[in-house]
Design an enzyme around this catalytic site. Structure first.
Site, PDB file in Angstrom:
ATOM      1  N   GLU A 274       0.483 104.069  -2.462  1.00 31.46           N
ATOM      2  CA  GLU A 274      -0.412 102.935  -2.238  1.00 31.46           C
ATOM      3  C   GLU A 274      -1.634 102.908  -3.152  1.00 31.46           C
ATOM      4  OE1 GLU A 274       0.187 105.571  -0.299  1.00 31.46           O
ATOM      5  OE2 GLU A 274      -1.556 106.164   0.893  1.00 31.46           O
ATOM      6  N   HIS A 298       5.046  98.585   3.632  1.00 30.79           N
ATOM      7  CA  HIS A 298       4.357  99.823   3.995  1.00 30.79           C
ATOM      8  C   HIS A 298       3.178 100.094   3.045  1.00 30.79           C
ATOM      9  CE1 HIS A 298       4.214 104.082   5.450  1.00 30.79           C
ATOM     10  NE2 HIS A 298       3.781 104.285   4.208  1.00 30.79           N
ATOM     11  N   GLU A 299       3.449 100.089   1.752  1.00 31.09           N
ATOM     12  CA  GLU A 299       2.377 100.400   0.782  1.00 31.09           C
ATOM     13  C   GLU A 299       1.262  99.363   0.859  1.00 31.09           C
ATOM     14  OE1 GLU A 299       2.671 103.276  -0.027  1.00 31.09           O
ATOM     15  OE2 GLU A 299       4.840 103.506   0.180  1.00 31.09           O
ATOM     16  N   HIS A 302      -1.109  99.979   3.690  1.00 28.71           N
ATOM     17  CA  HIS A 302      -2.103 101.021   3.390  1.00 28.71           C
ATOM     18  C   HIS A 302      -3.403 100.438   2.827  1.00 28.71           C
ATOM     19  CE1 HIS A 302      -0.321 104.895   4.221  1.00 28.71           C
ATOM     20  NE2 HIS A 302       0.720 104.710   3.437  1.00 28.71           N
ATOM     21  N   GLU A 321      -0.679 107.481   7.846  1.00 27.72           N
ATOM     22  CA  GLU A 321       0.743 107.123   7.851  1.00 27.72           C
ATOM     23  C   GLU A 321       1.225 106.561   9.187  1.00 27.72           C
ATOM     24  OE1 GLU A 321       2.187 106.731   5.157  1.00 27.72           O
ATOM     25  OE2 GLU A 321       0.984 107.961   3.781  1.00 27.72           O
ATOM     26  N   ASP A 378       1.767 119.628   0.407  1.00 25.70           N
ATOM     27  CA  ASP A 378       3.115 119.203   0.006  1.00 25.70           C
ATOM     28  C   ASP A 378       4.195 119.915   0.824  1.00 25.70           C
ATOM     29  OD1 ASP A 378       2.314 117.342  -1.946  1.00 25.70           O
ATOM     30  OD2 ASP A 378       2.061 118.930  -3.437  1.00 25.70           O
ATOM     31  N   TYR A 386       4.265 110.260  10.189  1.00 21.31           N
ATOM     32  CA  TYR A 386       4.706 108.868  10.098  1.00 21.31           C
ATOM     33  C   TYR A 386       5.220 108.372  11.444  1.00 21.31           C
ATOM     34  CZ  TYR A 386       4.711 109.285   4.967  1.00 21.31           C
ATOM     35  OH  TYR A 386       4.353 109.452   3.652  1.00 21.31           O
TER      36      TYR A 386
HETATM   37  N1  BES Z   1       1.201 107.772   0.692  1.00 23.06           N
HETATM   38  C1  BES Z   1       2.599 107.907   0.830  1.00 23.06           C
HETATM   39  C2  BES Z   1       3.214 108.809  -0.196  1.00 23.06           C
HETATM   40  C3  BES Z   1       2.618 110.205  -0.226  1.00 23.06           C
HETATM   41  C4  BES Z   1       2.280 110.870   0.922  1.00 23.06           C
HETATM   42  C5  BES Z   1       2.425 110.833  -1.436  1.00 23.06           C
HETATM   43  C6  BES Z   1       1.726 112.145   0.862  1.00 23.06           C
HETATM   44  C7  BES Z   1       1.885 112.098  -1.484  1.00 23.06           C
HETATM   45  C8  BES Z   1       1.534 112.758  -0.333  1.00 23.06           C
HETATM   46  C9  BES Z   1       3.310 106.553   0.795  1.00 23.06           C
HETATM   47  O1  BES Z   1       2.584 105.533   1.412  1.00 23.06           O
HETATM   48  C10 BES Z   1       4.571 106.668   1.594  1.00 23.06           C
HETATM   49  O2  BES Z   1       4.473 106.932   2.756  1.00 23.06           O
HETATM   50  N2  BES Z   1       5.722 106.451   0.974  1.00 23.06           N
HETATM   51  C11 BES Z   1       6.986 106.461   1.664  1.00 23.06           C
HETATM   52  C12 BES Z   1       7.366 105.033   1.994  1.00 23.06           C
HETATM   53  C13 BES Z   1       8.069 104.831   3.291  1.00 23.06           C
HETATM   54  C14 BES Z   1       7.438 105.482   4.481  1.00 23.06           C
HETATM   55  C15 BES Z   1       8.237 103.332   3.558  1.00 23.06           C
HETATM   56  C16 BES Z   1       8.011 107.097   0.754  1.00 23.06           C
HETATM   57  O3  BES Z   1       7.669 107.432  -0.385  1.00 23.06           O
HETATM   58  O4  BES Z   1       9.142 107.283   1.164  1.00 23.06           O
HETATM   59 ZN    ZN Z   2       2.524 105.720   3.521  1.00 22.49          ZN
END
Ligand code: BES
Ligand code: ZN
Length: 600
Positions: A274, A298-299, A302, A321, A378, A386
């Site tokens: 996002e 989703h993004e 955010h 999330e 990570d 989520y």
């Molecule tokens: N912000 C996250 C991606 C992220 C989280 C990157 C933690 C690094 C550390 C992003 O908004 C996300 O949740 N992406 C999901 C999308 C899905 C839940 C619709 C993905 O990448 O799968």
């Molecule tokens: Zn997210």
């Protein structure tokens, strides 16, 4: 439930560290603005340049910054060099850069260079792009990788606005999580300027450089991609303006001016990120039928939950999330109906169960409010913040009723706009607005206990039950009735409820009937390849190899390597693909794949 957002990590009372993943010290001067001047060097795979950190007020004394892999060349205040000291290299945090500021310091300039191994950057060779002609660079700073790009207070509490000047090879275009502020040709290079007026957490710093072209979707929405994919991307995401309008109805006006998106090369490790004003997206969303655009919803969501109201640290990640998943599903309901929303919750339930299973031996990572000292964010990443988070939000809504909850959300947005908050601050606010609500929904268990509370909302739908029953009754050669007319989500749910291991004949028939190996929807393709590879159906091995050799999205890479691990032939293939491909993986993807292959 009143508690201070500031916690002590050290016995040393002269320091206030409130984030286990940052050297940021709440008692020290705060940065309010960055001025970045970068030269992107594709030959050496480094960004070389300087940053000027502007302080909230004239200050003196120690200032601790986060760095990781950076070589620091000079630190100056008002043109004079000042002493600096780099601490021990911690495998998670990196090195503390301690500066001693002379009295009256308002700004510090640091000249530095990034490392070619910076975790926050991936440098791609032309062959790793869709066009194949030009190299590509992209960043991914969340959760704690901004410090591999810039020396900074890499804690979401220390919000900054920023300006940037980025010089790149003349044939390439740079985009950032900021508004464009002009470009010019300078000798061999092209310099792009950017301005981000709103204060953002450091993890939302973002840069991408490549052969890029934009297509307008509406006056405030544009999609960027490589020239060979940009038209496909514009078609796929044509509905984004409607998402923005729905999200505004839910959360209030969109505050970031433009909502642009960038489709990255396939090695991008996430589905979406996002980054404000420039959401980053995996090209695996380009299914050709708009079936994966919920990631955009989703993004976009955010922009409110995450970018306006931000988790103070990774220990409060569910605030970002959980709310965003809840919002994504609400947007889905408004645009595609209640049935589509429940199928979304059903997919989420499955992901949640898998994560609970994965953390069976680390139940502390299944809390919403986590404690992550010594844990790499990570490694703590999963569907729990989520999906458990979204169910907690749904439980609050269930108690208050939709209308009262909507008013609560509006008040929440007003109170905490442009702030980074903790779970404790959130709870204090809920208690203030609706005394007794936390106790009624059992917030203590949701936030501070492992697993899922027994009274967690369960989302039922007739369609879901039909599909589950159909899958449960599957037998070799049987063609699922009506499958031609199923939506992508329906087919995905059906596949998710098939046995994990089926006979080779069963695999062959299923693939022939449903054309699974040819699907452009990666959710379906990967679910199928996991069943097939896990069943030892070698006919899919070339497809698995092709996918794992290009796609870096961890959501797909993890289960595919795991599925290969279920048979001896699969293990051989997994080892071989990893040996061949890992130098080209994003470092986050490489770590995930390596962890699995090493356990074969
Ligand atoms: N912000 C996250 C991606 C992220 C989280 C990157 C933690 C690094 C550390 C992003 O908004 C996300 O949740 N992406 C999901 C999308 C899905 C839940 C619709 C993905 O990448 O799968
Ligand atoms: Zn997210």
């Amino acid at each position: 439930m009143t508690s201070s957002p500031i916690r002590e990590h050290n016995a040393d009372m002269s320091s206030h560290r409130l984030d286990p993943h940052s050297y940021f010290d709440a008692l020290q001067p705060r940065t309010r603005h960055w001025d970045l001047s970068w030269n992107v060097d594709f030959q050496r795979k480094v960004i070389q340049g300087e940053v000027t950190l502007y302080l909230v007020e004239a200050s003196r004394g120690s200032l601790d910054l986060d760095t990781k892999g950076l070589s620091i060349q000079a630190c100056t205040v008002a043109g004079q060099g000042i002493p600096f000291q780099l601490g021990e290299d911690d495998p998670i945090l990196g090195r503390r850069l301690r500066l001693e500021l002379p009295s009256g310091t308002v700004a510090i300039t640091i000249a530095y260079e990034t490392s070619p191994e910076a975790i926050g950057l991936q440098w791609l060779a032309p062959e790793q792009t869709a066009g194949g002609r030009q190299p590509f660079l992209f960043s991914q700073c969340q959760a704690i990788h901004a410090r591999t790009l810039v020396p900074c207070q890499d804690c979401a509490v220390a919000r900054v606005s920023y300006d940037a000047r980025v010089t790149v090879p003349a044939a390439l275009t740079a985009v950032m999580s900021a508004g464009p502020a002009g470009e010019s040709l300078e000798g061999e290079g092209r310099t792009f300027r950017f301005h981000m007026p709103q204060p953002i957490p450091s993890y939302l710093l973002a840069l991408a450089v490549g052969e890029l072209e934009g297509r307008d979707i509406s006056p405030r929405v544009r999609v960027w991609a490589e020239p060979v994919t940009v038209d496909k991307a514009a078609w796929e995401f044509a509905g984004t303006e409607a998402f923005v309008a729905k999200a505004e109805a839910l959360f209030g006006p969109y505050d970031w001016d433009r909502y642009d998106m960038l489709v990255l090369p396939p090695s991008f490790p996430y589905g979406g990120m996002e980054n404000p004003r420039m959401t980053f997206l995996t090209p695996t969303l380009l299914a050709g039928d708009r079936s994966l655009v919920d990631v955009v919803a989703h993004e976009l969501a955010h922009s409110w939950t995450g970018n306006l109201i931000t988790n103070a640290t990774a220990e409060h990640f569910w605030l970002n999330e959980g709310f965003t998943v809840w919002a994504e599903r609400r947007i889905l309901r408004v645009l595609h109906g209640a049935e589509a929303e429940s199928l979304g919750w059903a997919l989420g339930q499955r992901a949640l169960e898998e994560s609970l299973e994965r953390f069976h031996d680390q139940p502390e990572l299944t809390l919403l409010r986590t404690h992550l000292a010594g844990v790499d964010p990570d490694d703590a990443f999963s569907s729990i913040p989520y999906e458990k988070g979204a169910r907690f939000v749904a439980a609050l809504e269930r108690d208050l009723g939709e209308e009262t909850f909507a008013a609560f959300l509006a008040a929440y947005m007003r109170r905490f706009r442009f702030q980074s908050i903790t779970t404790e601050q959130f709870c204090d606010f809920v208690e203030e607005q609706h005394p007794g609500l936390l106790a009624r929904v059992g917030a203590e268990a949701w936030l501070h206990q492992p697993g899922l509370p027994a009274d967690a909302p369960v989302f039922r739908s007739a369609r879901l039950e039909e599909l589950t029953a159909l899958a449960g009754g599957w037998s070799v050669g049987q063609r699922p009735a009506g499958a031609e007319a199923w939506s992508a989500t329906e087919l995905l749910i059906y596949l998710q409820h098939l046995p994990r291991e089926i006979s080779l004949e069963g695999c062959e028939r299923l693939d022939a009937q449903l054309g699974l190996s040819q699907r452009g929807n990666y959710e379906i393709l990967v679910e199928w390849l996991c069943i097939a590879a896990g069943s030892g159906y070698a006919a899919v091995f070339p497809k698995v190899r092709e996918l794992l050799s290009s796609v870096g999205r961890m959501k797909y890479v993890r289960p595919l390597y795991q599925a290969l691990g279920r048979t001896a032939a699969g293990k051989d293939l997994g080892r071989e693909i990893f040996a061949q491909t890992s130098p080209r993986y994003h470092s986050l993807t490489r770590r995930v794949a390596q962890g699995i292959v090493e356990k074969y």
